[in-house]
Motif scaffolding. Sequence first.
Motif, PDB file in Angstrom:
ATOM      1  N   GLU A   1      41.399 -31.489  84.027  1.00 41.03           N
ATOM      2  CA  GLU A   1      40.225 -30.470  83.363  1.00 41.03           C
ATOM      3  C   GLU A   1      40.832 -29.172  83.304  1.00 41.03           C
ATOM      4  N   GLN A   2      41.564 -28.804  84.183  1.00 41.90           N
ATOM      5  CA  GLN A   2      42.118 -27.306  84.333  1.00 41.90           C
ATOM      6  C   GLN A   2      43.026 -27.247  83.197  1.00 41.90           C
ATOM      7  N   TRP A   3      44.024 -28.295  82.776  1.00 42.52           N
ATOM      8  CA  TRP A   3      44.823 -28.154  81.891  1.00 42.52           C
ATOM      9  C   TRP A   3      44.249 -28.223  80.525  1.00 42.52           C
TER      10      TRP A   3
ATOM     11  N   GLN B   1      41.244 -26.871  79.793  1.00 44.27           N
ATOM     12  CA  GLN B   1      40.782 -25.523  79.755  1.00 44.27           C
ATOM     13  C   GLN B   1      41.918 -24.659  79.412  1.00 44.27           C
ATOM     14  N   GLN B   2      43.118 -24.847  79.924  1.00 44.46           N
ATOM     15  CA  GLN B   2      44.380 -23.918  79.589  1.00 44.46           C
ATOM     16  C   GLN B   2      44.757 -24.157  77.813  1.00 44.46           C
TER      17      GLN B   2
ATOM     18  N   SER C   1      45.085 -31.206  88.024  1.00 42.38           N
ATOM     19  CA  SER C   1      43.694 -31.127  87.347  1.00 42.38           C
ATOM     20  C   SER C   1      43.817 -31.248  86.058  1.00 42.38           C
TER      21      SER C   1
END
Length: 740
Positions: free
Chosen positions: A207-209, A211-212, A205
């Motif tokens: 998008e998840q990266w 956000q991190q 993902s």
Amino acid sequence: MSEPTAFFSELLSSLPSDWQAPVEALAADVLHANTPLRLVLLGGFSVGKSSLLNMLLQAPLLQTALEETTALPTFIEYAAERSMSLIGPDGSQLPLDDAQFAHVTTHAPEGAVCAVLNLPQPWLKGVSIIDLPGLGSTSAHHREYTLTQVRHADAVLYLLSPRGPSAADMETLQIIQQAGKRVKVLVTHWDEVEAAIARGEKAPSLEQWAQQIERAAGLRVRLATSHHDGLGREDILDFVERARDDLQSIRLRRFQAELRPVLENALGHNAEQQRACEVESEQQAQALHQELIERKQRLADFKSNLYGEQQADRSRLSQQAGASVRQQRQQLVQQLDEQAANLSDETEWAHFGQVGGQQLDAAIRTIASQFCELSQHYGALELPAADIVELNLRLPVPEPVAAEDFIDIGRLTQLQQALTEQQDTEQAICQKQVSLQVHDMDEHAQTLHALTLQQQALASQPLPMTVQQTGNGNGAFIGRLVGEVADIGLMFVNPTIVGAKVAALVGKGAKVAKAVSTTVRVVKGVQQGKTSVRGVPQPIMEKLGGLEMLSLGYWGERMGQALSGQMEIEVVDPQAMAEREAALAELELQRQALRRALSRNEDIANERQLTGWALEHSQKEQARLLGELEQLKQHAEQKHREALQQQQQNRLNQLQRSSEKARTQWLQSFDRQASAMDELLHNRVRSYWEDRVEALLNERLQDIDLLAEQAQASAQDKQATLVILAEQAQALQRTLDTLH
């Protein structure tokens, strides 16, 4: 206006000829039309930077491999012809072919600074791409150089592996965010991800990266993907173009901000010159003269107060800067103290050092950002806006000092101090070496040889001979004495034989033999110097000692007199005596056997009697020993615990001392860098007031003198000057319109 070169050409064409040279100088200093966009390509170890560049350049010019490839910083720039070169520490350029270029970029020659690749690709115009060694490189020099390039970059292409962002990635992205750099984050080797998805694996993902990254580094980005087949190339080229345009726009805006007040002052001065040329009557001339005198006085008064305004401005900035430094230092002290308080084991030392260094860097970057903000708010003239326009004292807003410049001056000061300390140490060593006198070794060798010859000569010299008497002089006396007693000396050759012969002569029995034996022992004792003999009274021995030489004759005479008569002696039967002695011996053996048996019985009885007591005593002794053993065990365990506690305390004390030393060094580094940054800020303020404001006042004072001279010119000269001034005013106005 997106093309600074075209804009600058249009600007120059509208300027009066007298103004073109100053404006060109300003453009060279501010606009930097020939300075390209510095685009840094950055990422972890072997993340695929060289592969990405080959994809962008559409040619396999850079080496790619699983191991670390980029060992030397490589600059890729535009040129009309393709070329490769190696830059030395003295700025020299060594031309390279393709094979040599591939070798030096993967195996950096000692002393080489960087490699340069020039390519005739249009998208590289105005761009300088810098391919750096990976942040995972084992070279500390490479890492420090990389981070320095990040601080000076205009834009950053940051590459992530398809496994996602790591802790090192987060740390570097945070540095990029704090430096305020334009950044584009790419996920490389996306073809591997696509192959994994085709095999049925779950897609990562993006998008998840993202956000991190935002949570850890405070950087909001949109992740893009790329691989060697060309995926993401158009997206990257679009980012480069926008970054280049933005950089040019920033430089152009600064150039406009610098040029506008200069042109406005020039236009105002042009209007004053036209007024001076329009003076015709004496009354107008006197009025203009009076006006110029008043204006000059106002400028002079303002100039006299300039130092006070400058000091007030610098004092205000000093207070704000000092407050910022104190606040950051207090926070840094608190952070370092918290880290030191949590330090309880040697295994945490590396983490402590890493976190402490990061906290120091963060404090320095915060001060740099605050100082950058302060550098935009100084130099304001304490004059009404109308007076500034009337006196032509328009000044540009001071150019802010970039945060990177503050950081660089701090690091430079720290390095200079470290270099000075090293030089002082080296100088002290050199002085010590000079103070140590080196003796001539040949002189020592010659002296040693002379001493050796002297020693040999002394050893070979003959020694003098002397006569010495030995002995105690008793030989003649002894010889005389032996001669005098020769007649009785034969008797002392063997006193035992003499005694036996005397006893034989007198004839007779055990009593005589006993007496003879006693006589012999006395004689032998006297001859040997004994003072007592068993069986002989002490007074007799004392008398015999005085008659040593005559004692044998004396006793022989007495014995002869005693045995002169006849005696009968009864003798015991030897056989009966032997039988009796054998019987007595047998009885003695029996008695001894009985005694031994009786002794054993007594021992057994005693042992039986004492067994109970011994057992009880043994049990008590065993209990006592067990108690002592337990006490010793407890004491040993207590000592062991105390030793462990002391050892742990010693380790904690050592950690505390080391952490305190590290804390002191970090704070000293902070103080040195903050002091250098504060000095840069104050130098910039002082330079602005002295070089810009004071120079402008001096220029305005000279303009007044020129106006006075111009008012006194002839009518014909005034008319000619008016024509020129009108044309210049129109050109200046057109230039100002172009700026707007």
